[in-house]
Motif scaffolding. Structure first.
Motif, PDB file in Angstrom:
ATOM      1  N   VAL A 198       7.897   5.139  -6.432  1.00 29.18           N
ATOM      2  CA  VAL A 198       8.741   4.427  -7.384  1.00 29.18           C
ATOM      3  C   VAL A 198       7.868   3.347  -8.012  1.00 29.18           C
ATOM      4  CG1 VAL A 198      10.851   3.086  -7.714  1.00 29.18           C
ATOM      5  CG2 VAL A 198      10.741   4.809  -5.882  1.00 29.18           C
ATOM      6  N   ILE A 199       7.681   3.422  -9.319  1.00 25.47           N
ATOM      7  CA  ILE A 199       6.849   2.442 -10.005  1.00 25.47           C
ATOM      8  C   ILE A 199       7.692   1.718 -11.047  1.00 25.47           C
ATOM      9  CG2 ILE A 199       4.835   2.099 -11.492  1.00 25.47           C
ATOM     10  CD1 ILE A 199       3.533   4.499 -10.099  1.00 25.47           C
ATOM     11  N   SER A 242       6.763  -4.456 -14.230  1.00 25.60           N
ATOM     12  CA  SER A 242       5.914  -5.309 -13.392  1.00 25.60           C
ATOM     13  C   SER A 242       4.628  -4.614 -12.966  1.00 25.60           C
ATOM     14  CB  SER A 242       6.679  -5.748 -12.138  1.00 25.60           C
ATOM     15  OG  SER A 242       6.880  -4.639 -11.272  1.00 25.60           O
ATOM     16  N   ARG A 243       4.591  -3.267 -13.119  1.00 24.14           N
ATOM     17  CA  ARG A 243       3.472  -2.447 -12.660  1.00 24.14           C
ATOM     18  C   ARG A 243       3.261  -2.586 -11.155  1.00 24.14           C
ATOM     19  NH1 ARG A 243       2.342  -4.625 -17.125  1.00 24.14           N
ATOM     20  NH2 ARG A 243       0.908  -6.180 -16.344  1.00 24.14           N
ATOM     21  N   LYS A 244       4.388  -2.607 -10.433  1.00 22.13           N
ATOM     22  CA  LYS A 244       4.339  -2.621  -8.969  1.00 22.13           C
ATOM     23  C   LYS A 244       5.060  -1.386  -8.464  1.00 22.13           C
ATOM     24  CE  LYS A 244       3.834  -7.535  -8.342  1.00 22.13           C
ATOM     25  NZ  LYS A 244       4.310  -8.726  -7.668  1.00 22.13           N
ATOM     26  N   GLY A 245       4.587  -0.873  -7.314  1.00 22.74           N
ATOM     27  CA  GLY A 245       5.164   0.359  -6.816  1.00 22.74           C
ATOM     28  C   GLY A 245       5.310   0.381  -5.317  1.00 22.74           C
ATOM     29  N   LEU A 246       6.040   1.397  -4.867  1.00 22.89           N
ATOM     30  CA  LEU A 246       6.205   1.664  -3.439  1.00 22.89           C
ATOM     31  C   LEU A 246       6.472   3.140  -3.257  1.00 22.89           C
ATOM     32  CD1 LEU A 246       9.477   2.194  -2.744  1.00 22.89           C
ATOM     33  CD2 LEU A 246       9.564  -0.249  -3.051  1.00 22.89           C
ATOM     34  N   GLN A 247       6.283   3.600  -2.028  1.00 25.28           N
ATOM     35  CA  GLN A 247       6.633   4.981  -1.703  1.00 25.28           C
ATOM     36  C   GLN A 247       7.893   4.932  -0.872  1.00 25.28           C
ATOM     37  OE1 GLN A 247       3.826   7.390   0.558  1.00 25.28           O
ATOM     38  NE2 GLN A 247       4.595   9.230  -0.450  1.00 25.28           N
ATOM     39  N   LEU A 269       9.894   7.668 -11.333  1.00 24.52           N
ATOM     40  CA  LEU A 269       9.629   8.367 -10.071  1.00 24.52           C
ATOM     41  C   LEU A 269       8.536   9.402 -10.271  1.00 24.52           C
ATOM     42  CD1 LEU A 269      13.215   9.052  -8.701  1.00 24.52           C
ATOM     43  CD2 LEU A 269      11.681   7.181  -8.152  1.00 24.52           C
ATOM     44  N   PHE A 270       7.575   9.378  -9.361  1.00 26.30           N
ATOM     45  CA  PHE A 270       6.482  10.334  -9.363  1.00 26.30           C
ATOM     46  C   PHE A 270       6.401  10.999  -8.003  1.00 26.30           C
ATOM     47  CE2 PHE A 270       5.336   7.051 -12.405  1.00 26.30           C
ATOM     48  CZ  PHE A 270       4.906   7.792 -13.501  1.00 26.30           C
ATOM     49  N   LEU A 271       5.956  12.239  -7.984  1.00 30.58           N
ATOM     50  CA  LEU A 271       5.750  12.972  -6.737  1.00 30.58           C
ATOM     51  C   LEU A 271       4.267  13.209  -6.548  1.00 30.58           C
ATOM     52  CD1 LEU A 271       8.542  15.656  -7.188  1.00 30.58           C
ATOM     53  CD2 LEU A 271       8.705  13.433  -6.059  1.00 30.58           C
ATOM     54  N   ILE A 272       3.828  13.086  -5.302  1.00 33.08           N
ATOM     55  CA  ILE A 272       2.437  13.356  -4.971  1.00 33.08           C
ATOM     56  C   ILE A 272       2.289  14.858  -4.739  1.00 33.08           C
ATOM     57  CG2 ILE A 272       0.605  12.990  -3.276  1.00 33.08           C
ATOM     58  CD1 ILE A 272       1.750  10.178  -2.802  1.00 33.08           C
ATOM     59  N   LEU A 273       1.309  15.445  -5.397  1.00 39.69           N
ATOM     60  CA  LEU A 273       1.023  16.869  -5.238  1.00 39.69           C
ATOM     61  C   LEU A 273      -0.112  17.052  -4.242  1.00 39.69           C
ATOM     62  CD1 LEU A 273       1.067  18.015  -8.978  1.00 39.69           C
ATOM     63  CD2 LEU A 273       2.931  18.148  -7.313  1.00 39.69           C
ATOM     64  N   GLY A 325       0.840  -1.186   0.000  1.00 39.04           N
ATOM     65  CA  GLY A 325       0.000   0.000   0.000  1.00 39.04           C
ATOM     66  C   GLY A 325       0.878   1.241   0.000  1.00 39.04           C
ATOM     67  N   ILE A 326       0.283   2.378   0.188  1.00 33.73           N
ATOM     68  CA  ILE A 326       0.986   3.654   0.323  1.00 33.73           C
ATOM     69  C   ILE A 326       0.806   4.070   1.769  1.00 33.73           C
ATOM     70  CG2 ILE A 326       0.950   6.091  -0.380  1.00 33.73           C
ATOM     71  CD1 ILE A 326       0.042   5.116  -3.165  1.00 33.73           C
TER      72      ILE A 326
END
Length: 138
Positions: free
Chosen positions: A115-116, A120-125, A94-98, A25-26
């Protein structure tokens, strides 16, 4: 295709092969593990939305870190790489949450990028990260 109703976007079609899974999860939203990455209808969208498929009210506005001129020297542990099945650095985005606190400017959470793994289309923060600012001539 799956039909999913989301509070902001209404009824959307989701190809199961495009779902992004966050195994842990996040942080703060651990119960939400499956997301769909949505974007404006453009070849180079500026903003993206990470819509939870587990809770229609959970939506994050994202921006690619490089769009803000941020250069991350990010190190993932073996365990983190395993979580998202990351084998090559070039597969990670890498993406940032706004966020926009009421009455304030828009902020990007530069200390906790998402980080996505695009393969694999898996991510983590990744928490407590430092980034260098890179100035580009544009």
């Amino acid at each position: 295709m799956m039909q999913v109703y989301q509070s902001r976007f209404g009824q959307i079609e989701v190809d199961p092969d495009t779902i992004i899974h966050f195994p842990q999860g996040i942080p703060g939203f651990e119960e939400c593990k499956n997301y769909k990455l949505l974007h404006e209808d453009s070849s180079a969208p500026k903003l993206l939305w990470l819509q939870s498929l587990d809770d229609q009210d959970v939506l994050f506005t994202l921006i690619e870190a490089e769009r803000l001129g941020l250069n991350y020297q990010l190190t993932l542990s073996d365990e983190e790489c395993e979580y998202i099945e990351l084998k090559a650095a070039e597969d990670a985005q890498l993406f940032l949450i706004l966020s926009r606190p009421e009455g304030q400017e828009i902020n990007a959470n530069t200390r906790a990028p998402l980080v996505i793994n695009l393969q694999s289309r898996k991510g983590l923060q990744k928490l407590d990260v430092k980034a260098d600012i890179v100035f580009r001539n544009t």
